[in-house]
Design a protein around this motif. Structure first.
Motif, PDB file in Angstrom:
ATOM      1  N   LEU A 114       0.705  -1.245  -0.006  1.00 23.66           N
ATOM      2  CA  LEU A 114       0.065   0.056  -0.175  1.00 23.66           C
ATOM      3  C   LEU A 114       0.909   1.404   0.007  1.00 23.66           C
ATOM      4  CD1 LEU A 114      -2.685  -0.828   2.459  1.00 23.66           C
ATOM      5  CD2 LEU A 114      -2.954  -0.860  -0.147  1.00 23.66           C
ATOM      6  N   PRO A 115       0.507   2.222  -0.622  1.00 22.56           N
ATOM      7  CA  PRO A 115       1.105   3.695  -0.512  1.00 22.56           C
ATOM      8  C   PRO A 115       1.033   4.093   0.667  1.00 22.56           C
ATOM      9  CG  PRO A 115      -1.137   3.963  -1.509  1.00 22.56           C
ATOM     10  CD  PRO A 115      -0.841   2.316  -1.289  1.00 22.56           C
TER      11      PRO A 115
ATOM     12  N   SER B   3       5.042  11.039  -1.120  1.00 22.45           N
ATOM     13  CA  SER B   3       6.470  10.798  -1.502  1.00 22.45           C
ATOM     14  C   SER B   3       7.203  12.062  -0.868  1.00 22.45           C
ATOM     15  CB  SER B   3       6.426  11.238  -3.301  1.00 22.45           C
ATOM     16  OG  SER B   3       6.270  12.680  -3.333  1.00 22.45           O
ATOM     17  N   PRO B   4       8.518  11.918  -1.007  1.00 24.19           N
ATOM     18  CA  PRO B   4       9.351  13.161  -0.455  1.00 24.19           C
ATOM     19  C   PRO B   4       9.621  14.126  -1.174  1.00 24.19           C
ATOM     20  CG  PRO B   4      10.813  11.426  -1.114  1.00 24.19           C
ATOM     21  CD  PRO B   4       9.239  11.028  -1.603  1.00 24.19           C
TER      22      PRO B   4
ATOM     23  N   GLU C 192       8.978  20.445  -2.573  1.00 24.79           N
ATOM     24  CA  GLU C 192       8.225  21.334  -2.409  1.00 24.79           C
ATOM     25  C   GLU C 192       7.144  21.113  -1.386  1.00 24.79           C
ATOM     26  OE1 GLU C 192       5.528  24.724  -4.725  1.00 24.79           O
ATOM     27  OE2 GLU C 192       6.362  22.957  -5.991  1.00 24.79           O
ATOM     28  N   ARG C 193       6.392  19.863  -1.539  1.00 25.09           N
ATOM     29  CA  ARG C 193       5.184  19.293  -0.806  1.00 25.09           C
ATOM     30  C   ARG C 193       5.753  19.196   0.717  1.00 25.09           C
ATOM     31  NH1 ARG C 193       0.488  14.859  -1.717  1.00 25.09           N
ATOM     32  NH2 ARG C 193      -0.587  15.259   0.295  1.00 25.09           N
ATOM     33  N   ALA C 194       7.035  18.507   0.751  1.00 27.97           N
ATOM     34  CA  ALA C 194       7.343  18.115   1.933  1.00 27.97           C
ATOM     35  C   ALA C 194       7.742  19.280   2.897  1.00 27.97           C
ATOM     36  CB  ALA C 194       8.428  17.130   1.794  1.00 27.97           C
ATOM     37  N   LEU C 195       8.481  20.198   2.277  1.00 29.44           N
ATOM     38  CA  LEU C 195       8.769  21.449   3.192  1.00 29.44           C
ATOM     39  C   LEU C 195       7.801  22.079   3.438  1.00 29.44           C
ATOM     40  CD1 LEU C 195      12.213  22.291   1.086  1.00 29.44           C
ATOM     41  CD2 LEU C 195      11.913  20.732   3.286  1.00 29.44           C
TER      42      LEU C 195
ATOM     43  N   PRO D  76      19.838   9.725   1.856  1.00 32.14           N
ATOM     44  CA  PRO D  76      20.861  11.010   1.403  1.00 32.14           C
ATOM     45  C   PRO D  76      20.445  11.655  -0.090  1.00 32.14           C
ATOM     46  CG  PRO D  76      22.106   9.281   2.086  1.00 32.14           C
ATOM     47  CD  PRO D  76      20.648   8.826   2.032  1.00 32.14           C
ATOM     48  N   ALA D  77      19.923  10.934  -0.905  1.00 33.32           N
ATOM     49  CA  ALA D  77      19.380  11.667  -2.233  1.00 33.32           C
ATOM     50  C   ALA D  77      18.189  12.587  -2.003  1.00 33.32           C
ATOM     51  CB  ALA D  77      19.115  10.700  -3.318  1.00 33.32           C
ATOM     52  N   VAL D  78      17.595  12.062  -1.089  1.00 35.65           N
ATOM     53  CA  VAL D  78      16.178  13.188  -0.602  1.00 35.65           C
ATOM     54  C   VAL D  78      16.898  14.421   0.019  1.00 35.65           C
ATOM     55  CG1 VAL D  78      14.015  13.196   0.629  1.00 35.65           C
ATOM     56  CG2 VAL D  78      14.445  11.118  -0.796  1.00 35.65           C
TER      57      VAL D  78
END
Length: 560
Positions: free
Chosen positions: A89-90, A276-277, A280-283, A298-300
């Protein structure tokens, strides 16, 4: 605390009786279930928010009631305690409610990843002899219901397909489709007392994260997983004021239990779910929800740092801790976290197979930037050994062995692999190459297959990559072995670059020469790629790169 007899599941490797008794006497294992830990918070703070998923906001009581409804729904579908269900599941409140339903009934979730498709799901269902599979209706352009029916056609044990979303129009399904939503709001008939697992019962089956072959299944019991979460909670200082942001796939051990979603629920905090990380939305969510702790790879972390530098999306100051794990974080990137994001970096190095290492929030900046921390439990045993299994001195790279109260003694139904990965006295060979410093903190030098053997001289890929990250314009770096007829292996460096930049092999060699690096460590070939290949769990796929450079060399030999 449940008093019933633990369920016996064929293929589970138990801890030796004397070791289990030792862990109980020491208080590491308390015989409590995951559900009972959360039940305490439901009683203490029923009206406090537990979970946020978009416009859905659930209090502890509401989440608990939905998970009870879901638990009864599973039981009504003849899914019994001890049965395995493949869970794909997501990130959503339904994932949390269903997972808690499993933890409360003794039904065992097999934690598949959102990126998995028929090949992987069939393997997981077959290996676990799953009786059901739970999927979203679609994932972008992929019909996951159709894939679930294909899996059901190949795995006779699957009797039910549960769908999060719209049911399909398949007139001849191999297994009946049921709407997951139908099980979330039915009148409550479920009682924990009848089904509560013991501490020794299997809580879930996690996936191994290796890049070779199909995933192995990692058995986690209620005893060891509760201890895992509690120790991580202590080190990360989770409490009822914690607001945890979950952006990585929740079926991973890291965002689920280190301390993650379960840690927030154990502590009486709040979890905010995002699919998802994307930065824009996460911050923006961090600001809107007052997030205090977030977990990324690390990539995120790099994308968040770059986005924040350019757009200043996050304007608040609530973010207290950014946990970074999943792979070694380059030192240069680690140093940028606090100045740009305003959060204390907590490096996390661990494995779903058990051992978790973390830097402490009050560590010196040098430790936080340059190490991957130390074990979260005083009961974690660590050995760093050479190729013949002999301990190496501190400061020397070696293979990591570990055992302890939350490191299982074997994979599920994998006797041949267990004979290679576990010693007779219970040490797990993680495949990681580490350096243990005098202060007890570990520095990850790579994987055992991530060491380049250049004519007998060993080169750490991580070390070379850290130099590459010091060059302006380098977005991602990966050092891999390429075949050489004389030396056996030479070092090839793959780079992806930010737009408008150009990097040459001479640039990399120059910065390494300036630092006085031994010449045998210098890369002898540079490959620039638009995007790094990744595995299904989101890690850089060095196996694919090794194959790519082998093919490139073969084509050049043919052309000459």
């Amino acid at each position: 605390m449940s008093t019933r007899t633990p369920l016996s599941i064929e293929g589970v490797v138990p801890w030796p009786d004397e070791v289990a008794e030792q862990y109980r006497k020491a208080g590491y294992w308390q015989g409590t279930s995951i559900g009972s830990r959360i039940a305490g918070q439901v009683e203490r703070r029923p009206d406090d928010e537990a979970l946020v998923d978009g416009s859905t906001r659930l209090t502890y009581r509401q989440l608990w009631d939905k998970s009870a409804s879901c638990a009864q729904y599973l039981l009504d579908l003849s899914i019994a305690p001890g049965d395995r269900i493949v869970l794909q599941l997501p990130n959503s409140w339904e994932f949390v409610a269903l997972t808690l339903a499993c933890f409360r009934t003794g039904i065992v979730p097999v934690m598949a990843l959102p990126a998995h498709r028929r090949h992987e799901l069939t393997h997981l269902a077959s290996l676990s002899e799953a009786t059901a599979i739970v999927v979203a209706d679609t994932d972008r352009d992929t019909d996951l219901r159709r894939i679930a029916q294909q899996v059901a056609a190949e795995v006779p044990s699957i009797r039910t397909v549960l769908v999060h979303g719209e049911l399909s129009n398949d007139a001849t399904p191999h297994a009946p489709e049921r709407a997951l939503a139908a099980g979330m709001d039915t009148p409550g008939r479920f009682t924990d007392a009848e089904y509560e697992p013991t501490g020794a019962d299997v809580a879930c089956l996690l996936l191994s994260g290796g890049t070779t072959g199909l995933p192995k299944l990692i058995v986690r019991t209620h005893d060891d997983y509760v201890y895992n979460v509690l120790r991580c909670n202590d080190v990360t200082e989770f409490d009822s004021d914690t607001v945890y942001l979950g952006t990585l796939p929740s079926s991973h051990n890291f965002p689920l239990a280190c301390p993650g979603i379960l840690g927030a629920l154990f502590a009486g905090g709040r979890t905010v779910m995002l699919p998802s990380p994307a930065p824009e939305r996460a911050l923006r969510t961090i600001d809107a929800e007052g997030v205090t702790v977030a977990t990324v790879v690390p990539a995120v972390a790099q994308t968040w740092i770059e986005h924040q530098r350019e757009h200043h999306t996050m304007t608040g100051t609530t973010l207290r801790v950014l946990q970074v794990g999943g792979s070694r974080m380059p030192d240069e990137l680690a140093a940028r976290v606090e100045p740009v994001l305003g959060a204390r970096l907590q490096q996390v190095f661990g494995m779903a197979e058990g051992l978790i290492n973390m830097t402490r929030l009050d560590d010196d900046p040098e430790v936080i930037t340059n190490t991957q921390g130390r074990p979260v439990s005083e009961a974690d045993e660590i050995a760093v050994v050479d190729e013949i299994g002999e301990p190496v001195p501190d400061g020397t790279p070696g293979a990591l062995l570990t055992r302890g109260p939350y490191t299982p003694r074997g994979y599920f139904r994998a006797p041949e692999h267990n004979a290679k990965a576990f010693t007779p006295d219970g040490w797990y060979a993680s495949g990681d190459i580490v350096v243990r410093r005098a202060d007890g903190n570990l520095v990850v030098a790579g994987r055992d297959k991530d060491m380049i053997n250049r004519g007998g001289e060993k080169i750490s890929a991580e070390e070379v990559e850290n130099f590459a990250y010091q060059i302006d314009g380098v977005e991602m770096a990966a050092a891999v072995a390429m075949p050489d007829p004389r030396l056996g292996e030479k070092l090839c460096l793959y780079l992806s670059l930010t737009e408008g930049h150009d990097v040459t092999l001479d640039d990399v060699v120059a910065i390494m020469n300036e630092a006085g690096v031994a010449r045998f460590k210098l890369p002898e070939r540079l490959v620039i790629v638009d995007q790094m290949p990744t595995t299904k769990v989101g890690k850089i796929d060095k196996k694919a790169m090794r194959e790519d450079i082998r093919q490139r060399l073969a084509r050049e030999d043919t052309a000459s």
